[in-house]
Scaffold this motif. Structure first.
Motif, mmCIF file in Angstrom:
data_model
loop_
_atom_site.group_PDB
_atom_site.id
_atom_site.type_symbol
_atom_site.label_atom_id
_atom_site.label_comp_id
_atom_site.label_asym_id
_atom_site.label_seq_id
_atom_site.Cartn_x
_atom_site.Cartn_y
_atom_site.Cartn_z
ATOM 1 N N ARG A 18 27.700 38.120 31.908
ATOM 2 C CA ARG A 18 29.041 37.753 31.431
ATOM 3 C C ARG A 18 29.785 38.981 30.899
ATOM 4 N NH1 ARG A 18 28.359 33.324 27.343
ATOM 5 N NH2 ARG A 18 26.110 33.725 27.376
ATOM 6 N N VAL A 19 29.061 39.906 30.271
ATOM 7 C CA VAL A 19 29.689 41.172 29.857
ATOM 8 C C VAL A 19 30.151 41.957 31.093
ATOM 9 C CG1 VAL A 19 29.309 43.440 28.782
ATOM 10 C CG2 VAL A 19 28.400 41.364 27.697
ATOM 11 N N ALA A 20 29.311 41.971 32.127
ATOM 12 C CA ALA A 20 29.676 42.701 33.348
ATOM 13 C C ALA A 20 30.943 42.114 33.973
ATOM 14 C CB ALA A 20 28.520 42.673 34.348
ATOM 15 N N ILE A 21 31.064 40.798 33.946
ATOM 16 C CA ILE A 21 32.277 40.156 34.471
ATOM 17 C C ILE A 21 33.477 40.528 33.598
ATOM 18 C CG2 ILE A 21 33.433 37.945 34.907
ATOM 19 C CD1 ILE A 21 30.625 36.802 35.624
ATOM 20 N N ALA A 22 33.291 40.465 32.276
ATOM 21 C CA ALA A 22 34.380 40.829 31.360
ATOM 22 C C ALA A 22 34.801 42.279 31.584
ATOM 23 C CB ALA A 22 33.937 40.621 29.908
ATOM 24 N N ARG A 23 33.814 43.152 31.793
ATOM 25 C CA ARG A 23 34.136 44.564 32.019
ATOM 26 C C ARG A 23 34.979 44.738 33.282
ATOM 27 N NH1 ARG A 23 29.457 48.946 33.008
ATOM 28 N NH2 ARG A 23 29.196 47.610 34.817
ATOM 29 N N ALA A 24 34.614 44.021 34.328
ATOM 30 C CA ALA A 24 35.399 44.106 35.567
ATOM 31 C C ALA A 24 36.812 43.556 35.335
ATOM 32 C CB ALA A 24 34.695 43.343 36.690
ATOM 33 N N LEU A 25 36.911 42.458 34.590
ATOM 34 C CA LEU A 25 38.224 41.841 34.355
ATOM 35 C C LEU A 25 39.121 42.705 33.476
ATOM 36 C CD1 LEU A 25 37.188 38.114 33.756
ATOM 37 C CD2 LEU A 25 38.296 39.073 35.789
ATOM 38 N N ALA A 26 38.511 43.559 32.667
ATOM 39 C CA ALA A 26 39.289 44.407 31.768
ATOM 40 C C ALA A 26 40.245 45.318 32.536
ATOM 41 C CB ALA A 26 38.358 45.238 30.885
ATOM 42 N N MET A 27 39.910 45.586 33.785
ATOM 43 C CA MET A 27 40.780 46.435 34.605
ATOM 44 C C MET A 27 41.918 45.649 35.242
ATOM 45 S SD MET A 27 39.631 49.393 34.171
ATOM 46 C CE MET A 27 40.241 50.417 35.501
ATOM 47 N N LYS A 28 42.006 44.370 34.937
ATOM 48 C CA LYS A 28 43.027 43.485 35.518
ATOM 49 C C LYS A 28 43.020 43.547 37.049
ATOM 50 C CE LYS A 28 45.971 43.611 31.404
ATOM 51 N NZ LYS A 28 44.898 42.997 30.614
ATOM 52 N N PRO A 29 41.871 43.284 37.628
ATOM 53 C CA PRO A 29 41.756 43.395 39.088
ATOM 54 C C PRO A 29 42.530 42.285 39.796
ATOM 55 C CG PRO A 29 39.797 42.355 38.211
ATOM 56 C CD PRO A 29 40.618 42.780 37.022
ATOM 57 N N LYS A 30 42.881 42.545 41.047
ATOM 58 C CA LYS A 30 43.507 41.511 41.876
ATOM 59 C C LYS A 30 42.459 40.789 42.708
ATOM 60 C CE LYS A 30 48.019 43.654 42.198
ATOM 61 N NZ LYS A 30 48.993 44.319 43.081
ATOM 62 N N VAL A 31 41.299 41.428 42.840
ATOM 63 C CA VAL A 31 40.208 40.868 43.639
ATOM 64 C C VAL A 31 38.919 41.063 42.858
ATOM 65 C CG1 VAL A 31 38.858 41.167 45.747
ATOM 66 C CG2 VAL A 31 41.332 41.483 45.821
ATOM 67 N N MET A 32 38.029 40.072 42.903
ATOM 68 C CA MET A 32 36.704 40.237 42.300
ATOM 69 C C MET A 32 35.644 40.019 43.379
ATOM 70 S SD MET A 32 36.521 40.909 38.926
ATOM 71 C CE MET A 32 35.155 40.027 38.173
ATOM 72 N N LEU A 33 34.730 41.002 43.466
ATOM 73 C CA LEU A 33 33.614 40.919 44.398
ATOM 74 C C LEU A 33 32.335 40.684 43.598
ATOM 75 C CD1 LEU A 33 34.421 44.135 46.510
ATOM 76 C CD2 LEU A 33 35.265 41.801 46.895
ATOM 77 N N PHE A 34 31.534 39.735 44.042
ATOM 78 C CA PHE A 34 30.281 39.422 43.343
ATOM 79 C C PHE A 34 29.128 39.512 44.348
ATOM 80 C CE2 PHE A 34 33.591 37.157 41.089
ATOM 81 C CZ PHE A 34 33.245 37.214 39.747
ATOM 82 N N ASP A 35 28.142 40.360 44.057
ATOM 83 C CA ASP A 35 26.991 40.463 44.961
ATOM 84 C C ASP A 35 25.766 39.822 44.303
ATOM 85 O OD1 ASP A 35 25.281 41.018 47.001
ATOM 86 O OD2 ASP A 35 25.547 43.196 46.961
ATOM 87 N N GLU A 36 25.475 38.603 44.688
ATOM 88 C CA GLU A 36 24.353 37.825 44.142
ATOM 89 C C GLU A 36 24.296 37.898 42.610
ATOM 90 O OE1 GLU A 36 20.752 37.581 46.241
ATOM 91 O OE2 GLU A 36 21.503 38.589 48.025
ATOM 92 N N PRO A 37 25.373 37.478 41.969
ATOM 93 C CA PRO A 37 25.486 37.663 40.513
ATOM 94 C C PRO A 37 24.475 36.873 39.700
ATOM 95 C CG PRO A 37 27.227 36.219 41.299
ATOM 96 C CD PRO A 37 26.571 36.797 42.522
#
Ligand code: ADP
Ligand code: MG
Length: 239
Positions: free
Chosen positions: A143-162
């Motif tokens: 969940r921290v890793a997801i939050a870290r990715a979201l902190a960049m305000k991405p337009k796309v999120m890629l998840f590899d076997e999360p």
């Protein structure tokens, strides 16, 4: 939002992607399934040029990733979450969340922390800002890793076997965060074996085998009426 045109990728003599064509609209949630070694991670990794295709085009948000001057811009728009979290172990949770915001987005420490804290609240970890990754459970780390990715305000999120590295009781808390993102309209591409999640959340399911997309349809069609025998065989093993 994402377009792959006849993407090939070869490692040495091993042709891992054999002509991937894919067009993902803004707001779509696409789940990729397929056997181990079929090229799922490689497809995902071409979408932010962690793997550069041997030939073919990758276009994200209108930018051709072969254009090196655009690459950093595109990468900042594409968040990625890995099976093994990839948190910085020597940094606190908050430092993990603020680093790229400050370096890439040029936010002040105060601004970055504000974004970080809001995201920790959102993923249910409001009290973990000062914790180190090692003190967290797998589900919390992810969940921290997801939050870290979201902190960049991405337009796309890629998840590899999360959720593949998680104990079963922690899978739900991570999938719930992903679900809420999907319902808010995030464009998402997810490699996962969580078929119930795919049925509930995905607009499309792709079955990849031998470096090709063999199915690309709604979860209902792919799971209940697959057109390819290899899909049927794969599903018979996992469902
Ligand atoms: P999947 O995610 O579906 O399990 P991958 O995309 O990881 O499959 O890998 C597909 C194939 O490409 C495998 O045969 C793998 O060994 C090979 N491969 C992946 N990455 C590399 C690499 N960096 N160097 C050499 N071979 C690789
Ligand atoms: Mg993989």
């Amino acid at each position: 939002m994402i377009r792959l045109e006849n993407v090939h990728k070869t490692f040495g003599k091993n042709e891992v992607l054999k002509g991937i064509n894919l067009h993902i609209e803004q707001g779509q949630v696409v789940v990729i399934i397929g056997p181990s070694g079929s090229g799922k991670s490689t497809v995902l990794r071409t979408m932010n040029y962690l793997e550069e295709p041997t030939s073919g085009k990758v276009i994200v948000d209108g930018m051709d990733l072969a254009d090196k001057t655009k690459l950093n811009e595109v990468r900042a728009e594409v968040g990625m979450v890995f099976q093994n979290f990839n948190l910085f172990p020597h940094m606190t949770v908050m430092e993990n969340l603020t680093l790229a915001q400050k370096k890439v987005r040029k936010l002040s420490d105060e601004e970055a922390k504000k974004v970080g804290q809001a995201l920790l609240d959102r993923v249910g970890l409001a009290d973990k800002a000062n914790a180190y990754p090692d003190s967290l459970s797998g589900g919390q780390k992810q969940r921290v890793a997801i939050a870290r990715a979201l902190a960049m305000k991405p337009k796309v999120m890629l998840f590899d076997e999360p959720t593949s590295a998680l104990d079963p009781e922690m899978v739900r808390e991570v999938l719930d965060v992903m679900k809420s993102l999907a319902y808010e309209g995030m464009t998402m591409v997810i490699v996962t074996h969580e078929m119930n999640f795919a049925k509930e959340v995905a607009d499309r399911v792709l079955f990849v085998d031998g470096g090709l997309i063999l199915e690309d349809d709604t979860p209902k069609h792919v799971f209940e009426a697959p057109t390819n025998d290899r899909t049927k065989l794969f599903l018979s093993k996992i469902l």
